[in-house]
Design a protein around this motif. Structure first.
Motif, PDB file in Angstrom:
ATOM      1  N   ARG A 123       0.841  -1.205   0.000  1.00 41.88           N
ATOM      2  CA  ARG A 123       0.000   0.000   0.000  1.00 41.88           C
ATOM      3  C   ARG A 123       0.875   1.254   0.000  1.00 41.88           C
ATOM      4  O   ARG A 123       0.511   2.277  -0.587  1.00 41.88           O
ATOM      5  CB  ARG A 123      -0.926  -0.018   1.223  1.00 41.88           C
ATOM      6  CG  ARG A 123      -1.950  -1.133   1.160  1.00 41.88           C
ATOM      7  CD  ARG A 123      -2.777  -1.191   2.434  1.00 41.88           C
ATOM      8  NE  ARG A 123      -3.681  -0.075   2.546  1.00 41.88           N
ATOM      9  CZ  ARG A 123      -4.884  -0.026   2.000  1.00 41.88           C
ATOM     10  NH1 ARG A 123      -5.332  -1.054   1.307  1.00 41.88           N
ATOM     11  NH2 ARG A 123      -5.668   1.027   2.139  1.00 41.88           N
ATOM     12  N   ASP A 124       2.042   1.166   0.653  1.00 42.62           N
ATOM     13  CA  ASP A 124       2.960   2.316   0.635  1.00 42.62           C
ATOM     14  C   ASP A 124       3.394   2.634  -0.792  1.00 42.62           C
ATOM     15  O   ASP A 124       3.443   3.801  -1.201  1.00 42.62           O
ATOM     16  CB  ASP A 124       4.218   2.002   1.471  1.00 42.62           C
ATOM     17  CG  ASP A 124       3.980   2.219   2.948  1.00 42.62           C
ATOM     18  OD1 ASP A 124       2.819   2.537   3.312  1.00 42.62           O
ATOM     19  OD2 ASP A 124       4.940   2.056   3.726  1.00 42.62           O
ATOM     20  N   ASP A 125       3.724   1.563  -1.542  1.00 40.48           N
ATOM     21  CA  ASP A 125       4.121   1.772  -2.944  1.00 40.48           C
ATOM     22  C   ASP A 125       3.015   2.508  -3.694  1.00 40.48           C
ATOM     23  O   ASP A 125       3.264   3.472  -4.423  1.00 40.48           O
ATOM     24  CB  ASP A 125       4.377   0.427  -3.648  1.00 40.48           C
ATOM     25  CG  ASP A 125       5.590  -0.313  -3.085  1.00 40.48           C
ATOM     26  OD1 ASP A 125       6.440   0.342  -2.476  1.00 40.48           O
ATOM     27  OD2 ASP A 125       5.652  -1.545  -3.278  1.00 40.48           O
ATOM     28  N   LEU A 126       1.775   2.020  -3.493  1.00 44.48           N
ATOM     29  CA  LEU A 126       0.632   2.636  -4.193  1.00 44.48           C
ATOM     30  C   LEU A 126       0.463   4.091  -3.783  1.00 44.48           C
ATOM     31  O   LEU A 126       0.152   4.957  -4.608  1.00 44.48           O
ATOM     32  CB  LEU A 126      -0.651   1.872  -3.888  1.00 44.48           C
ATOM     33  CG  LEU A 126      -0.785   0.487  -4.516  1.00 44.48           C
ATOM     34  CD1 LEU A 126      -2.100  -0.152  -4.089  1.00 44.48           C
ATOM     35  CD2 LEU A 126      -0.737   0.587  -6.035  1.00 44.48           C
ATOM     36  N   SER A 127       0.691   4.350  -2.510  1.00 44.76           N
ATOM     37  CA  SER A 127       0.483   5.722  -2.008  1.00 44.76           C
ATOM     38  C   SER A 127       1.467   6.704  -2.622  1.00 44.76           C
ATOM     39  O   SER A 127       1.190   7.897  -2.701  1.00 44.76           O
ATOM     40  CB  SER A 127       0.657   5.773  -0.490  1.00 44.76           C
ATOM     41  OG  SER A 127      -0.138   4.822   0.116  1.00 44.76           O
ATOM     42  N   MET A 128       2.636   6.181  -3.011  1.00 46.44           N
ATOM     43  CA  MET A 128       3.626   7.089  -3.610  1.00 46.44           C
ATOM     44  C   MET A 128       3.503   7.123  -5.145  1.00 46.44           C
ATOM     45  O   MET A 128       3.483   8.187  -5.752  1.00 46.44           O
ATOM     46  CB  MET A 128       5.039   6.646  -3.213  1.00 46.44           C
ATOM     47  CG  MET A 128       5.350   6.929  -1.756  1.00 46.44           C
ATOM     48  SD  MET A 128       7.110   6.772  -1.396  1.00 46.44           S
ATOM     49  CE  MET A 128       7.329   5.008  -1.504  1.00 46.44           C
ATOM     50  N   ALA A 129       3.410   5.931  -5.752  1.00 46.64           N
ATOM     51  CA  ALA A 129       3.373   5.890  -7.218  1.00 46.64           C
ATOM     52  C   ALA A 129       2.042   6.404  -7.750  1.00 46.64           C
ATOM     53  O   ALA A 129       1.960   6.924  -8.878  1.00 46.64           O
ATOM     54  CB  ALA A 129       3.603   4.460  -7.709  1.00 46.64           C
ATOM     55  N   VAL A 134       1.114  10.905  -5.675  1.00 52.66           N
ATOM     56  CA  VAL A 134       1.331  11.416  -7.017  1.00 52.66           C
ATOM     57  C   VAL A 134       0.825  12.854  -7.173  1.00 52.66           C
ATOM     58  O   VAL A 134       1.353  13.636  -7.971  1.00 52.66           O
ATOM     59  CB  VAL A 134       0.681  10.469  -8.055  1.00 52.66           C
ATOM     60  CG1 VAL A 134      -0.848  10.532  -7.995  1.00 52.66           C
ATOM     61  CG2 VAL A 134       1.163  10.751  -9.451  1.00 52.66           C
ATOM     62  N   ALA A 135      -0.168  13.204  -6.354  1.00 52.76           N
ATOM     63  CA  ALA A 135      -0.768  14.534  -6.501  1.00 52.76           C
ATOM     64  C   ALA A 135       0.258  15.629  -6.228  1.00 52.76           C
ATOM     65  O   ALA A 135       0.255  16.688  -6.880  1.00 52.76           O
ATOM     66  CB  ALA A 135      -1.960  14.672  -5.541  1.00 52.76           C
ATOM     67  N   ARG A 136       1.148  15.384  -5.256  1.00 52.06           N
ATOM     68  CA  ARG A 136       2.148  16.412  -4.937  1.00 52.06           C
ATOM     69  C   ARG A 136       3.074  16.646  -6.129  1.00 52.06           C
ATOM     70  O   ARG A 136       3.489  17.762  -6.420  1.00 52.06           O
ATOM     71  CB  ARG A 136       2.963  15.993  -3.711  1.00 52.06           C
ATOM     72  CG  ARG A 136       2.180  16.138  -2.406  1.00 52.06           C
ATOM     73  CD  ARG A 136       3.096  16.093  -1.194  1.00 52.06           C
ATOM     74  NE  ARG A 136       3.873  14.855  -1.143  1.00 52.06           N
ATOM     75  CZ  ARG A 136       5.187  14.797  -1.207  1.00 52.06           C
ATOM     76  NH1 ARG A 136       5.889  15.902  -1.365  1.00 52.06           N
ATOM     77  NH2 ARG A 136       5.812  13.640  -1.122  1.00 52.06           N
ATOM     78  N   VAL A 137       3.382  15.546  -6.823  1.00 54.58           N
ATOM     79  CA  VAL A 137       4.269  15.681  -7.988  1.00 54.58           C
ATOM     80  C   VAL A 137       3.540  16.447  -9.099  1.00 54.58           C
ATOM     81  O   VAL A 137       4.123  17.316  -9.757  1.00 54.58           O
ATOM     82  CB  VAL A 137       4.736  14.280  -8.471  1.00 54.58           C
ATOM     83  CG1 VAL A 137       5.722  14.412  -9.621  1.00 54.58           C
ATOM     84  CG2 VAL A 137       5.359  13.501  -7.326  1.00 54.58           C
ATOM     85  N   THR A 486      16.347  22.028 -15.319  1.00 52.74           N
ATOM     86  CA  THR A 486      15.239  21.840 -14.379  1.00 52.74           C
ATOM     87  C   THR A 486      15.538  22.485 -13.036  1.00 52.74           C
ATOM     88  O   THR A 486      16.681  22.738 -12.691  1.00 52.74           O
ATOM     89  CB  THR A 486      15.015  20.347 -14.141  1.00 52.74           C
ATOM     90  OG1 THR A 486      16.231  19.806 -13.665  1.00 52.74           O
ATOM     91  CG2 THR A 486      14.606  19.654 -15.412  1.00 52.74           C
ATOM     92  N   THR A 487      14.472  22.681 -12.268  1.00 51.98           N
ATOM     93  CA  THR A 487      14.648  23.100 -10.876  1.00 51.98           C
ATOM     94  C   THR A 487      14.799  21.839 -10.038  1.00 51.98           C
ATOM     95  O   THR A 487      14.521  20.749 -10.501  1.00 51.98           O
ATOM     96  CB  THR A 487      13.402  23.842 -10.364  1.00 51.98           C
ATOM     97  OG1 THR A 487      12.293  22.964 -10.493  1.00 51.98           O
ATOM     98  CG2 THR A 487      13.172  25.098 -11.139  1.00 51.98           C
ATOM     99  N   ASP A 488      15.211  21.990  -8.805  1.00 50.77           N
ATOM    100  CA  ASP A 488      15.318  20.827  -7.923  1.00 50.77           C
ATOM    101  C   ASP A 488      14.024  20.678  -7.143  1.00 50.77           C
ATOM    102  O   ASP A 488      13.920  21.076  -5.994  1.00 50.77           O
ATOM    103  CB  ASP A 488      16.499  20.989  -6.961  1.00 50.77           C
ATOM    104  CG  ASP A 488      17.769  20.481  -7.605  1.00 50.77           C
ATOM    105  OD1 ASP A 488      17.664  19.604  -8.485  1.00 50.77           O
ATOM    106  OD2 ASP A 488      18.844  20.979  -7.212  1.00 50.77           O
ATOM    107  N   ALA A 489      13.024  20.106  -7.789  1.00 48.40           N
ATOM    108  CA  ALA A 489      11.701  20.014  -7.170  1.00 48.40           C
ATOM    109  C   ALA A 489      11.639  18.953  -6.094  1.00 48.40           C
ATOM    110  O   ALA A 489      10.687  18.884  -5.349  1.00 48.40           O
ATOM    111  CB  ALA A 489      10.649  19.734  -8.223  1.00 48.40           C
ATOM    112  N   ASP A 490      12.622  18.062  -6.063  1.00 50.84           N
ATOM    113  CA  ASP A 490      12.561  17.028  -5.021  1.00 50.84           C
ATOM    114  C   ASP A 490      13.339  17.508  -3.803  1.00 50.84           C
ATOM    115  O   ASP A 490      13.916  16.849  -3.103  1.00 50.84           O
ATOM    116  CB  ASP A 490      13.084  15.696  -5.559  1.00 50.84           C
ATOM    117  CG  ASP A 490      14.431  15.838  -6.229  1.00 50.84           C
ATOM    118  OD1 ASP A 490      14.987  14.819  -6.635  1.00 50.84           O
ATOM    119  OD2 ASP A 490      14.911  16.991  -6.376  1.00 50.84           O
TER     120      ASP A 490
END
Ligand SMILES: NC(=O)c1ccc[n+]([C@@H]2O[C@H](COP(=O)([O-])OP(=O)(O)OC[C@H]3O[C@@H](n4cnc5c(N)ncnc54)[C@H](O)[C@@H]3O)[C@@H](O)[C@H]2O)c1
Ligand SMILES: O=C(O)C[C@H](O)C(=O)O
Length: 490
Positions: A123-129, A134-137, A486-490
């Motif tokens: 579920r953690d994988d799903l929450s990030m991918a 994903v919304a934050r990205v 690019t900017t450093d968005a991460d």
């Protein structure tokens, strides 16, 4: 899988017909044989006597009274495949059960798939991918669109776009039938340059619709490879897309071919000790490939080029010419020379054929200068017989894989796009094409160069690396040709 069709006539043996076996006509024949240990030998002999080449014999099932065997062999064409099957069926106590065409088997279900690069196990994988992470990205990209290349597949993805109107040498076969070629192209992108390319076959041949459609899908791609779109429509489509898009647009049938031809010609001229600036070049075929070849040769320093097409030598005073051919005529033939192809070849040093099969007999090359260079590249049958052309030319190259010096676009397009993507290029400029051609030519070292080796093998890893590095370097050196970093968005 297609059935192998039968031909009622009895042809001469394949070797006598000058046929050469090829993996593209490879079949696997399932046979039931008796228990005689000599059966397998008789099977192999039968294939050989029919002119086929056995590449594998696999025992599928063994019983005390017999064997089920899969025999894989290459033939020269569809009719020859059938002769091989008939020869196998004629072997005593051997029966043909099934014939499979391996090229069709290889295409079952298509040649590509999409694979996830991220693990999706918890579920953690799903929450990030996927949601919610994903919304934050997505929001970061809305704020910094320049990061789309870095945080999505855009930075490594190319659309291979066709309208199915000029597929290989097959012509206007439509978008569905073009898909195996487009999938093949995408597979080559992955194999040779690790680029994720996707086939997009459009159900329209209308210029406005094609331009608008490509414009609409462009945000998800780092580059557009136009493929097998007929001339002269391809020129307008490419020009309009280049105007509208902020990613490189490259019609491979034009520019990929031109890069390979210039590279091969540079090396051929090294072999015959002539210079591009001095040689008289004749190009047969003023279509997509011919037009781009002429443009790149002129850009590289060629000064004497004539183009021949259906109207004869293209001349600016010929009122029958289309606008595209007229433009070509103006750039090549200010003296308004007229005539047919053999006339153009008198006193020429270089012949490049991108027109159609056998437009001239080999004897027409006799009028060329000493130490001539001849590249008949029409596929699948060259403009002039490349084997007979050897009588009249010191260096011969063609599109054929069964002869030395095969000129194929796969030598160029993977490296070109690798370089463009790595440079975050927004457009393709002539300097990048020239750089690609010079880099491709330079892969063949002085110690390797000879009349039968003017162009490297695509399996030489130096090819894509050299072309990519040259294009990336050239793109970075051109003011305004690359996207901002690019900017450093991460
Ligand atoms: N690397 C390669 O080997 C390679 C690359 C590109 C193209 N090709 C081959 O080159 C040929 C042309 O490709 P294209 O994309 O430029 O096609 P195209 O249709 O855009 O152009 C072909 C041109 O040749 C002319 N032509 C055709 N038949 C002719 C004839 N009998 N007499 C005089 N002129 C004739 C046409 O009028 C047209 O201008 C094809 O056979 C293609 O397979 C080979
Ligand atoms: O794409 C290729 O390599 C094939 C070539 O462009 C052709 O039209 O024959």
């Amino acid at each position: 899988m297609t059935a192998i069709t039968s031909d009622a006539s009895t042809p001469a043996p394949p070797a006598a017909r000058g046929l050469v076996t090829s993996a593209s006509y490879s079949i696997t024949v399932r046979l039931a044989a008796d228990g005689d240990p000599a059966s397998v030998g008789r099977i192999a002999t039968a294939v050989g006597s029919a002119g086929g080449a056995v590449t594998a014999i696999d025992v599928v099932e063994s019983r005390p009274d017999g064997l089920i065997v899969d025999v894989t062999c290459s033939a020269a064409d569809a009719a020859h495949s059938e002769e091989v099957v008939a020869a196998l069926d004629a072997v005593d106590n051997v029966h043909v059960r099934k014939v499979s065409d391996r090229t069709f088997l290889l295409h079952l279900g298509g040649k590509l798939e999409v694979a996830s690069k991220v693990p999706l196990k918890t579920r953690d994988d799903l929450s990030m991918a996927y949601t919610p992470g994903v919304a934050r990205v997505c929001l970061a990209l809305a704020e910094h669109p320049e990061d789309v290349r870095r945080l999505t597949i855009k930075g490594n993805t190319v659309a291979v776009v066709t309208d199915g109107s000029a597929v290989l040498g097959l012509g206007d076969i439509g978008p569905g039938a073009s898909m195996p070629v487009m999938e093949g192209k995408a597979a080559l992108f992955k194999r040779f340059a690790d680029i994720d390319a996707w086939p997009i076959a459009l159900d329209t041949q209308d210029v406005d619709e094609i331009v608008r459609t490509v414009e609409l899908i462009a945000p998800g791609f780092g580059g557009i490879n136009l493929e097998d779109i007929a001339a002269p429509r391809c020129f307008e489509i490419e020009a309009r897309l280049r105007e509208k898009l902020d990613i490189p647009v490259f019609h491979d049938d034009q520019h990929g071919t031109a890069i390979c031809v210039l590279a091969a010609l540079r090396n051929a001229l090294r072999v015959v000790d002539k210079s591009l600036e001095d040689v008289q070049v004749v190009v047969a075929g003023g279509g997509a490939a011919g037009t781009a070849i002429v443009s790149l040769l002129l850009e590289a320093g060629a000064t004497k080029v004539l183009v021949w097409d259906r109207e004869g030598i293209l001349s600016p005073d010929d009122e029958r010419l289309s606008p595209a051919k007229l433009d070509l005529a103006r750039r090549t033939n200010p003296g308004c020379r007229r005539g047919e192809l053999p006339d153009a070849l008198v006193g020429a040093d270089v012949f490049i054929g991108v027109s159609a099969a056998n437009v001239i007999p080999a004897e027409a090359l006799a009028g060329m200068n000493e130490r001539a260079v001849v590249f008949p590249m029409a596929n699948p049958t060259p403009d002039v017989d490349p084997v007979r052309a050897r009588q009249y030319a010191d260096v011969v190259a063609s599109g054929r894989s069964d002869l030395p010096n095969q000129i194929n676009n796969v030598l160029a397009f993977p490296g070109v796009f690798r370089g463009l993507l790595d440079a975050r290029a927004k457009e393709v400029r002539p300097g990048m094409l020239l750089a690609a051609a010079e880099a491709l030519a330079a892969v063949v070292g002085d110690d390797q160069l000879n009349a039968n080796y003017i162009i490297p093998s695509v399996f030489d890893p130096a090819v894509t690396q050299a072309v990519a590095a040259a294009v990336e370097h050239s793109a970075r050196a051109e003011p305004g040709a690359t996207a901002p970093t690019t900017t450093d968005a991460d």
